[in-house]
Design a protein around this motif. Structure first.
Motif, PDB file in Angstrom:
ATOM      1  N   ILE A 475       0.943  -1.132   0.107  1.00 58.84           N
ATOM      2  CA  ILE A 475      -0.073  -0.228   0.089  1.00 58.84           C
ATOM      3  C   ILE A 475       0.815   0.995  -0.061  1.00 58.84           C
ATOM      4  CG2 ILE A 475      -1.990  -1.110   1.011  1.00 58.84           C
ATOM      5  CD1 ILE A 475      -0.818  -0.148   3.685  1.00 58.84           C
ATOM      6  N   ALA A 476       0.317   2.174  -0.654  1.00 61.30           N
ATOM      7  CA  ALA A 476       0.934   3.705  -0.406  1.00 61.30           C
ATOM      8  C   ALA A 476       0.516   4.218   0.855  1.00 61.30           C
ATOM      9  CB  ALA A 476       0.665   4.864  -1.542  1.00 61.30           C
ATOM     10  N   GLN A 477       1.543   5.131   1.418  1.00 58.18           N
ATOM     11  CA  GLN A 477       1.286   5.741   2.591  1.00 58.18           C
ATOM     12  C   GLN A 477      -0.131   6.261   2.885  1.00 58.18           C
ATOM     13  OE1 GLN A 477       3.767   9.155   3.900  1.00 58.18           O
ATOM     14  NE2 GLN A 477       3.519   8.603   5.897  1.00 58.18           N
ATOM     15  N   GLY A 478      -0.923   6.094   3.698  1.00 56.00           N
ATOM     16  CA  GLY A 478      -2.169   6.463   4.088  1.00 56.00           C
ATOM     17  C   GLY A 478      -3.304   5.463   3.746  1.00 56.00           C
ATOM     18  N   GLY A 479      -2.925   4.572   2.952  1.00 54.05           N
ATOM     19  CA  GLY A 479      -3.719   3.394   2.478  1.00 54.05           C
ATOM     20  C   GLY A 479      -3.995   2.301   3.485  1.00 54.05           C
ATOM     21  N   SER A 480      -4.748   1.309   3.410  1.00 57.42           N
ATOM     22  CA  SER A 480      -4.881   0.263   4.333  1.00 57.42           C
ATOM     23  C   SER A 480      -5.444  -0.939   3.457  1.00 57.42           C
ATOM     24  CB  SER A 480      -5.946   0.629   5.255  1.00 57.42           C
ATOM     25  OG  SER A 480      -7.203   0.796   4.923  1.00 57.42           O
ATOM     26  N   ASP A 481      -5.499  -2.036   4.215  1.00 61.70           N
ATOM     27  CA  ASP A 481      -6.040  -3.412   3.557  1.00 61.70           C
ATOM     28  C   ASP A 481      -6.530  -4.280   4.777  1.00 61.70           C
ATOM     29  OD1 ASP A 481      -6.746  -5.455   1.993  1.00 61.70           O
ATOM     30  OD2 ASP A 481      -4.798  -5.552   1.235  1.00 61.70           O
ATOM     31  N   THR A 482      -7.498  -5.271   4.676  1.00 63.86           N
ATOM     32  CA  THR A 482      -8.099  -5.880   5.498  1.00 63.86           C
ATOM     33  C   THR A 482      -7.252  -7.238   5.682  1.00 63.86           C
ATOM     34  OG1 THR A 482     -10.168  -4.977   5.259  1.00 63.86           O
ATOM     35  CG2 THR A 482     -10.072  -7.081   6.402  1.00 63.86           C
ATOM     36  N   VAL A 483      -7.207  -7.822   6.891  1.00 65.70           N
ATOM     37  CA  VAL A 483      -6.404  -9.019   7.334  1.00 65.70           C
ATOM     38  C   VAL A 483      -7.350  -9.737   7.974  1.00 65.70           C
ATOM     39  CG1 VAL A 483      -4.320 -10.242   8.455  1.00 65.70           C
ATOM     40  CG2 VAL A 483      -4.303  -7.840   7.411  1.00 65.70           C
ATOM     41  N   TYR A 484      -7.343 -11.301   7.330  1.00 65.02           N
ATOM     42  CA  TYR A 484      -8.338 -12.170   8.227  1.00 65.02           C
ATOM     43  C   TYR A 484      -7.626 -13.333   8.678  1.00 65.02           C
ATOM     44  CZ  TYR A 484     -11.377  -9.996   4.813  1.00 65.02           C
ATOM     45  OH  TYR A 484     -12.110  -9.061   3.926  1.00 65.02           O
ATOM     46  N   ALA A 485      -8.091 -13.671   9.813  1.00 67.04           N
ATOM     47  CA  ALA A 485      -7.563 -14.904  10.808  1.00 67.04           C
ATOM     48  C   ALA A 485      -8.724 -15.645  11.356  1.00 67.04           C
ATOM     49  CB  ALA A 485      -6.701 -14.386  11.813  1.00 67.04           C
ATOM     50  N   ARG A 486      -8.267 -17.045  11.546  1.00 71.61           N
ATOM     51  CA  ARG A 486      -9.521 -18.107  12.036  1.00 71.61           C
ATOM     52  C   ARG A 486      -8.986 -18.653  13.332  1.00 71.61           C
ATOM     53  NH1 ARG A 486     -11.580 -20.889   6.570  1.00 71.61           N
ATOM     54  NH2 ARG A 486     -12.492 -18.806   5.505  1.00 71.61           N
ATOM     55  N   GLU A 540     -14.130 -16.950  11.776  1.00 69.25           N
ATOM     56  CA  GLU A 540     -13.066 -15.906  11.460  1.00 69.25           C
ATOM     57  C   GLU A 540     -13.280 -14.364  11.735  1.00 69.25           C
ATOM     58  OE1 GLU A 540     -11.937 -16.585   7.040  1.00 69.25           O
ATOM     59  OE2 GLU A 540     -13.053 -14.618   6.797  1.00 69.25           O
ATOM     60  N   TYR A 541     -12.140 -13.998  12.028  1.00 69.51           N
ATOM     61  CA  TYR A 541     -12.031 -12.307  12.482  1.00 69.51           C
ATOM     62  C   TYR A 541     -11.355 -11.770  11.278  1.00 69.51           C
ATOM     63  CZ  TYR A 541     -14.001 -14.040  16.872  1.00 69.51           C
ATOM     64  OH  TYR A 541     -14.874 -14.300  17.850  1.00 69.51           O
ATOM     65  N   MET A 542     -11.481 -10.398  11.376  1.00 68.93           N
ATOM     66  CA  MET A 542     -10.863  -9.461  10.603  1.00 68.93           C
ATOM     67  C   MET A 542     -10.626  -8.094  11.038  1.00 68.93           C
ATOM     68  SD  MET A 542     -14.024  -8.673   7.974  1.00 68.93           S
ATOM     69  CE  MET A 542     -15.598  -7.886   8.616  1.00 68.93           C
ATOM     70  N   ALA A 543      -9.373  -7.556  10.636  1.00 67.14           N
ATOM     71  CA  ALA A 543      -9.158  -6.072  10.866  1.00 67.14           C
ATOM     72  C   ALA A 543      -8.436  -5.305   9.909  1.00 67.14           C
ATOM     73  CB  ALA A 543      -8.168  -6.317  12.272  1.00 67.14           C
TER      74      ALA A 543
END
Length: 792
Positions: A475-486, A540-543
């Protein structure tokens, strides 16, 4: 001084033992008005005596004068009859009056904390005596008139019954009479049981037993009806009960358990055949030796309050009236949790002879590891401070923390509280002196034993966790993405919806730090993903992460917790096969790359400079421009770095916050090299020649007095004989030639003409040729000493 009544406050076992049904007996009916000395003498008196002064009624009363030098009094009745097992009602009258007056307005004031009066009963003249009630400033009515009191109790059928009264001073300023009068005792007929006996609860004389110790079992509220039969039962699991092997057919049962057991009492009404099982009680066998003994050879000066983790026990304040080691293990245990801290508050009688100032100190000993002693290094707690000039009931206390070790063994264990007098001018003794055992102490004090129940928190962890997706994020600075875990936990995550007790996070490492997630400090709470595709038995959880990160490389992993237990960390497995608990080898962290979002600066890709130009001369559009010698990486060049011909330099923008532009803009440098001008190395001039007279071939010639550096010399500056001047070419005001050409100047000086007469006389028509002047060369005349034009 007589020994105080052998009192029994807390041992229900002996009391229950007495409450056995017996045969028919005459009911009790006793009266004594103490109207004469003979009536009073039938009681066994200490300090109490006959008095005809202001009795409650009639011609006399029993009376005692209590003050600093006579602080206690007691009296025991003769046998008042044989009990039939029914309820006994004991009526009496009493009053407390100041010593120097019998006027009702002079009644003893409760605010003085004058002391107390206690009333007892027993089945023997020598006890033990069972407390019926206490009258003290908290419930006493201030009056010079006698107060009527009534109490009830159930003495066992067939037993002789005795009464006792005990009074004491607890204030050094108190000086009063206590009156005891108009005793009347009656007994009702016993009541036979009918139907089903009421509910009951089994209790034990101690919840924790050391090796070889016995326990007496009874009921918290014994039955008073006749016609009951009893059977004690035991169980190892509180499910299957069997009758005890021997005995156990009375309302109380004494045994030496070989192991931890549950006990209950089956009570049956013989007339109805109906039975009731009591609520059970558990008795724990510790398997360790019994706590050591402790003595106080000087005197027992009692502890009067222990308040700790659910225990709030007040006990007798009378000096000499309690044992050196008092057993309160039948009380409900203190409840503590390993790793937590609790406050203990203590009080006691300092027995300081009305203000002599003896200090009393406390220590608390707790057998945390259940090894049967108080000798381990973490089992002793010195309570800060001390008490002095206290009667034990005046509210003077000390308090201190009790920190339960995180490694304390779960279950019941012993606690001993020790109070000891201390005096040593050199302060070399530990406080209190003597420790938890033996007689190696100052000889004045008391110890009390209690039970503590230690709870060790259950550490719950999920069976399986992972980092589900993605493996990498860019990602570029200031961007974001979602991570998933179980996460998976049997019985918790299989059902629809979020499993109870599960908490989840996604963690981010420090920049560039691919370390164990357990060392990270940044954790973003994750939420349950109700729309997860085929999670199976997992939840499943996400952040969403990354929005606040500066450019750089980071690592991320999951973290799960079950019911507040230990954290479990999840990793990603490449190639993807489900991942699992993070181990740093097969199940690893994801990689997060944050790039800068700043645009590259604008610059002319080819820039020309004169020799000696520096990085500071490079031109690009943007704020906070940095220059590098490479397209990526490297260290920013100093502004004083000299530019070199043909080299490409790269400009980047680094605005406030330190984020470099996405790309660097290249600039290729050309250094303009101009040859030095041609000139005669030696040039001669007449006196008065100037810089403008110097000769050199080239455009825009400039002259200097040094081979390098320095300032340009003005064109009208006079030349100096023997001086070397340096010519340089600077076309169009641009770059100076690569080198400067040296010219050495010679100035020719012609001698002035001479004459024999400075004043000469001529006739008309004379001209300049007629002047008499001698000199080499052509003579030129001027009308001025300096300057001006030559004359014809």
């Amino acid at each position: 001084m007589k020994t105080r009544l052998r009192l029994l406050y807390y041992s229900f076992a002996v009391l229950c033992t007495l409450l056995l049904s017996g045969g028919a007996n005459a009911q009790i009916n006793y009266t004594s008005n103490f109207n004469g000395q003979g009536n009073v003498d039938t009681w066994d008196n200490y300090v109490f005596d006959y008095s005809a002064t202001a009795p409650c009624q009639g011609g006399g009363a029993m009376r005692a004068n209590l003050w600093a030098l006579e602080p206690e009094a007691q009296s025991v009745s003769p046998s008042i009859g044989t009990s039939n097992g029914g309820q006994v009602t004991f009526n009496y009258r009493y009053k407390v009056v100041n010593y120097d007056s019998t006027d009702p307005t002079e009644a003893t004031e409760n605010s003085e904390n004058w002391g107390f009066i206690e009333v007892y009963w027993a089945t023997s003249a020598t006890g033990p005596f069972y407390l019926l009630e206490t009258r003290d400033p908290s419930n006493h009515v201030e009056s010079a008139d006698c107060i009527q009191r009534s109490v009830t109790f159930y003495p066992p059928a067939g037993s002789q019954v005795y009464l006792g009264i005990y009074a004491a001073v607890t204030n050094e300023d108190s000086d009063f009479f206590v009156y005891f009068d108009q005793v009347q005792v009656t007994q009702a007929a016993p009541i036979a049981c009918a139907g089903t006996p009421g509910a009951s609860t089994a209790v034990a004389s101690s919840a924790l037993l050391c090796n070889g110790a016995s326990v007496t079992l009874g009921l918290a509220a014994p039955y008073t009806d006749t016609g009951l039969t009893y059977q004690w039962q035991t169980s190892a699991d509180n499910t299957t009960y069997t009758n005890v092997a021997t005995g156990g057919t009375a309302s109380t049962y004494t045994t030496i358990p070989a192991a931890t057991m549950w006990y209950r009492l089956v009570t049956t009404c013989t007339s109805s055949g109906q039975s009731t099982n009591s609520a059970p009680v558990q008795v724990t066998s510790s398997g360790v030796p019994c706590p050591c003994e402790i003595t106080f050879p000087g005197a027992v000066e009692p502890i009067t309050l222990v308040n700790f983790a659910g225990i709030n026990n007040t006990s007798s304040a009378t000096v000499g009236g309690t044992p050196a080691l008092q057993n309160f293990t039948s009380l409900a245990p203190a409840q503590v949790t390993a790793g937590q801290s609790y406050t203990i508050t203590l009080a006691g009688n300092t027995a300081d002879d009305w203000g002599s100032g003896y200090e009393n100190y406390y220590a608390v000993y707790i057998d945390w590891n259940h090894d049967g002693d108080f000798a381990d290094t973490n089992e002793t707690y010195q309570i800060p401070g001390f008490i002095v000039d206290s009667n034990g009931t005046d509210g003077v206390t000390v308090s201190g923390p009790i920190a339960v070790p995180s490694g304390a063994t779960a279950g019941l264990t012993y606690m001993r509280v020790v109070k000891n007098w201390y005096y040593d001018e050199d302060e070399e003794w530990p406080l209190p002196y003597g420790g938890a055992c033996g007689s190696d102490n100052t000889g004045y004090g008391q110890a009390e034993d209690y039970i503590v129940n230690i709870t060790v928190p259950v550490v719950e962890t999920p069976d399986w966790v992972n980092l589900q997706w993605p493996a990498t994020i860019n990602i570029a600075q200031g961007g974001s993405d979602t991570v998933y875990a179980r996460v998976y936990e049997p019985g918790v995550t299989e059902a629809a919806g979020a499993g109870a007790g599960i908490t989840a996070w996604i963690g981010i490492s420090p920049v560039g730090s691919n370390t164990n997630p357990s060392t990270w400090t940044t954790w973003v709470p994750a939420t349950f993903n109700a729309t997860a595709t085929d999670p199976g038995n997992n939840d499943e959880y996400m952040a969403t992460i990354g929005a606040t990160l500066a450019p750089g490389t980071y690592y991320y992993a999951s973290r799960f917790q079950l019911n507040g237990g230990t954290y479990v960390y999840g990793g990603y497995e490449a190639p993807p096969s489900g991942g699992g608990i993070w181990n740093g080898t097969t199940n690893i962290s994801g990689v997060l790359t944050v790039t800068c979002s700043t645009a590259a600066p604008v610059a002319n890709g080819a820039q020309t400079f004169c020799p000696g130009a520096t990085v500071a001369n490079l031109v690009a559009t943007g704020s906070v421009i940095s220059w590098y010698s490479a397209a990526t990486g490297g260290t920013a060049l100093a502004s004083t770095t000299v530019l070199t011909n043909g080299t490409t330099y790269h400009a980047s923008v680094t605005p406030a916050g330190g984020c470099e532009s996405v790309a660097r803009t290249p600039v290729t440098v050309t250094i303009t090299n101009i040859p030095a001008p041609d000139a005669e190395a030696e040039q001669s001039f007449c006196q008065g020649a100037t810089i403008a007279d110097l000769e050199a071939e080239g455009d825009a010639i400039t002259w200097y007095t040094a081979a390098t550096g320095g300032n340009i010399v003005n064109q009208d500056a006079p030349l100096t004989d023997g001086t070397t001047y340096y010519a340089a070419v600077t076309p169009n005001g641009g770059c100076e030639s690569t080198a400067r050409t040296a010219v050495e100047v010679e100035i020719t000086i012609t001698p002035a003409p001479t004459t024999e007469a400075s004043t000469q006389t001529f006739c008309d028509e004379a001209d300049l040729e007629d002047l008499d002047v001698e000199g080499d060369g052509e003579i030129i005349w001027y009308a001025a000493e300096t300057g001006g034009a030559p004359l014809n």
